[in-house]
Enzyme design. Structure first.
Site, PDB file in Angstrom:
ATOM      1  N   GLU A 138       1.777  -0.288  -4.925  1.00 16.98           N
ATOM      2  CA  GLU A 138       0.851   0.752  -5.374  1.00 16.98           C
ATOM      3  C   GLU A 138       1.698   1.984  -5.665  1.00 16.98           C
ATOM      4  O   GLU A 138       2.171   2.651  -4.747  1.00 16.98           O
ATOM      5  CB  GLU A 138      -0.165   1.050  -4.274  1.00 16.98           C
ATOM      6  CG  GLU A 138      -1.225   2.032  -4.725  1.00 16.98           C
ATOM      7  CD  GLU A 138      -2.047   2.627  -3.588  1.00 16.98           C
ATOM      8  OE1 GLU A 138      -3.174   3.052  -3.832  1.00 16.98           O
ATOM      9  OE2 GLU A 138      -1.543   2.696  -2.442  1.00 16.98           O
ATOM     10  N   ASP A 173       0.838  -1.197   0.000  1.00 13.92           N
ATOM     11  CA  ASP A 173       0.000   0.000   0.000  1.00 13.92           C
ATOM     12  C   ASP A 173       0.882   1.261   0.000  1.00 13.92           C
ATOM     13  O   ASP A 173       1.888   1.315   0.710  1.00 13.92           O
ATOM     14  CB  ASP A 173      -0.856  -0.040   1.281  1.00 13.92           C
ATOM     15  CG  ASP A 173      -1.968   0.986   1.288  1.00 13.92           C
ATOM     16  OD1 ASP A 173      -2.785   0.966   0.352  1.00 13.92           O
ATOM     17  OD2 ASP A 173      -2.024   1.800   2.229  1.00 13.92           O
TER      18      ASP A 173
HETATM   19  C1  NOJ Z   1      -4.435   2.917  -0.870  1.00 14.89           C
HETATM   20  C2  NOJ Z   1      -5.492   1.887  -0.706  1.00 14.89           C
HETATM   21  O1  NOJ Z   1      -5.690   1.222  -1.927  1.00 14.89           O
HETATM   22  C3  NOJ Z   1      -6.711   2.602  -0.230  1.00 14.89           C
HETATM   23  O2  NOJ Z   1      -7.849   1.785  -0.243  1.00 14.89           O
HETATM   24  C4  NOJ Z   1      -6.427   3.118   1.156  1.00 14.89           C
HETATM   25  O3  NOJ Z   1      -7.548   3.867   1.600  1.00 14.89           O
HETATM   26  C5  NOJ Z   1      -5.202   4.017   1.155  1.00 14.89           C
HETATM   27  N1  NOJ Z   1      -4.107   3.469   0.417  1.00 14.89           N
HETATM   28  C6  NOJ Z   1      -4.717   4.275   2.563  1.00 14.89           C
HETATM   29  O4  NOJ Z   1      -4.144   3.114   3.094  1.00 14.89           O
END
Ligand code: NOJ
Length: 590
Positions: free
Chosen positions: A322, A264
């Site tokens: 991500e 993440d």
């Molecule tokens: C990215 C995640 O995909 C999302 O769902 C989340 O709210 C944020 N990061 C914070 O962790």
């Protein structure tokens, strides 16, 4: 392009058990006719034979060309009747996932969490939240998945903890300048009484990125940084304890047999030194740019090297980050051989259904990874962005959604024809659209944080319909599911689609199977064919596969070749509008 979760045009628009259903059949044979609908035709290959052929347990680079299915656990299947999905639910559906033919599942976070952001606020990164089950249940899930040759990746949330993590309680109690506070970003406020935040940063979810605490002596105190909700304080990776703890977490799950991690906010783990002010003109809820001091700072790369060093101790394990970074060279830096294995490239998930945007996204995504030799990744949606059916729909009417469904089916063939790793978000294989939810049921923190100006991501997180004619469609025994399910989904349940050879589910199964079995799906590059206006066509350069997409309204002729699969039946030997086809070229490979 901006690079953060871009949901949010406002929302529009059983026991399918783990027993493989006898009436669902498969084939790996080329369909010889030029007029071929997407029906699933018979084959003698059993699921386990098929899996055994697909996945070699000694193959440590399986992730370079995999189909990974993202499970949003609270919405997948509920085994204990509390209206929220859980690990028992996932276990009960592993047979379905085997039938679908995916290589791996990625579980959105299931660690201990007070659920301020549905698990992306972790209070114990080395335990399972009781809402989802326990460690023993995770072990069962991993063992069962592995016995079906399905790998299991977990979502790891290193950028922030929950405010209920013991570290945060220690930090609050320990006071200014303490070691406990240095695990986070605590700063004095600006102004004579420190009542203004330390800088002008805003939260990705809306509102300020700083919250002020009360010191142990009851006086107004320091501020802490949270790029997301106030319940998600950012940790400070300059503190060696933070990265050491992350390494411990990685080993904890890898030792239990986990096959990898989705990381993440992989591009946000380091903040610009000195925390300089940001350009507020670029501040939009759920968006940011490459030059934003909150994200994509060079200091992030040593952190990824530390992660990679641990993961490399476990052959076959992988990471996918991500990485909302626009510039290709900067994106590629995250995928150097000693950093992430894979990076999410979200261009295809952002592209409109036009030739220019789709082709641009494909070319750009391929170019982005070329320099570092990493495989490209493809996704049409996830838990943060619009479902593809709604994104491609011209409007939210039933007719508009039907067009969106045709286009989403076509784009599946485009996605799975491309080299690299494909990610499928749960429910995409059923052609689910976004759900227009009433204000009072919205749960995404974005809704409150944005002052009710952005509806957030709940529209794409409604539970999966499995069977039956009425909500909760076998998702739960409890009619009060955590988000309400629309009655119109009766036609979209897994059971309804398993019995329909022309369903979106049947198309997914057939496409995934062909992708695994057919030699035509080889080669790391693609070559573009000339195509009529409104169409695109490409060929896998080492294989003989041609994928043609018609984004226009009228049927078009397709390049020569045998039809392997179409997203929509041909009309008078031509590819209809809003559809795609896989063809096998008759020319000999040179
Ligand atoms: C990215 C995640 O995909 C999302 O769902 C989340 O709210 C944020 N990061 C914070 O962790």
């Amino acid at each position: 392009m901006s690079q953060t979760p871009n949901i949010v045009r406002s929302a529009s628009a059983g026991s399918t058990s783990n027993v493989v259903r006898a009436n669902v059949v498969r084939s790996s044979a080329v369909t010889p006719s030029a007029v071929t609908p997407s029906a699933v035709t018979p084959s003698a290959v059993t699921p386990s034979q098929r899996r055994a052929q697909q996945l070699d347990p000694t193959d440590s680079t399986w992730w370079r060309n995999a189909v990974v299915y993202q499970i949003y656990p609270r919405s997948f299947a509920d085994s204990n009747g509390d209206g929220v999905g859980d690990l028992g639910g996932v276990i009960s559906k592993l047979g379905y996932l085997e039938l679908l033919g995916v290589d791996a599942i990625w579980l959105s976070p299931v660690m201990r969490s007070p659920m301020a952001d549905h698990g992306y606020d972790v209070s114990d990164p080395r335990d399972i939240d009781p809402l989802f089950g326990d460690l023993a249940e995770l072990d069962r899930l991993v063992a069962d998945a592995h016995s079906r040759d399905i790998r299991v990746a977990m979502d790891l949330v290193p950028n922030h903890t929950s405010v209920e993590h013991p570290w945060f309680a220690e930090a609050l109690a320990a006071g200014r300048g303490s070691a406990a506070r240095s695990r986070y970003y605590f700063r004095d406020g600006q102004g004579p009484d420190g009542s203004a935040p330390p800088n002008n940063w805003v939260s990705v979810f809306g509102g300020p990125a700083w919250s002020r605490i009360t010191e142990p002596d009851g006086t107004p105190g320091q501020w802490y940084l949270h790029l997301f909700a106030p319940e998600q304080p950012d940790v400070n990776f300059d503190n060696p304890e933070v990265v050491a703890d992350l390494e411990q977490t990685l080993r904890f799950w890898l030792d239990r047999g986990i096959d990898g991690f989705r990381i993440d906010v992989a591009h946000g783990l380091a903040k610009a030194p000195g925390l300089p002010d940001m350009d507020l003109d670029t501040a939009i809820v759920l968006r940011h740019t490459d030059s934003d001091p909150r994200f994509n700072n060079p200091q992030v790369h040593p952190i990824h090297r530390r992660i990679r060093a641990v993961v490399d101790e476990y052959p076959g394990a992988f990471t996918v980050g991500e990485v909302w970074v626009d510039d290709n060279a900067q994106f590629a830096a995250y995928l150097r051989p000693d950093e992430l294995h894979l990076g999410f490239n979200f261009r295809l998930a952002m592209a409109a259904f036009t030739v220019d945007e789709i082709r641009g996204a494909i070319d750009n995504s391929l170019a982005a990874v070329k320099a570092v030799g990493a495989p490209p990744t493809w996704a049409l949606s996830n838990h943060d962005v619009y479902r593809e059916v709604t994104r491609y729909a011209p409007d939210d009417s039933p007719e508009g959604i039907a067009i969106g469904t045709d286009r989403a089916r076509a784009m599946l063939l485009v996605e799975l024809a491309l080299p690299g790793t494909a990610f499928i978000y749960n429910g995409a294989e059923l052609g689910l659209p976004n759900v227009e939810l009433p204000d009072e049921v919205l749960q995404d923190p974005v809704w409150e944080r944005s002052g009710h100006t952005a509806r957030g991501r709940d529209a794409v997180r409604v539970p999966i319909p499995w069977q039956g004619d009425t909500p909760p469609f076998g998702f739960s025994t409890n009619p009060h599911t955590w988000l309400p399910m629309p009655p119109e989904w009766a036609a979209l349940t897994v059971d309804a689609q398993l019995d329909d050879t022309y369903s979106t589910l049947a198309l997914y199964r057939r496409a995934i199977e062909l992708r695994y079995h057919r030699d035509e799906f080889s080669g790391d590059a693609i070559e573009w064919y000339g195509a009529p206006k409104g169409c695109l066509a490409f060929r896998r350069s080492k294989g003989k596969l041609v994928c043609a997409l018609n984004t226009g309204p009228n049927p078009v002729s397709v390049p020569p070749g045998d039809v392997l699969l179409t997203s929509k039946p041909f009309v008078d030997g031509r590819l209809p509008g809003n559809s795609a086809v896989w063809l096998v070229s008759r020319k000999q490979e040179t």
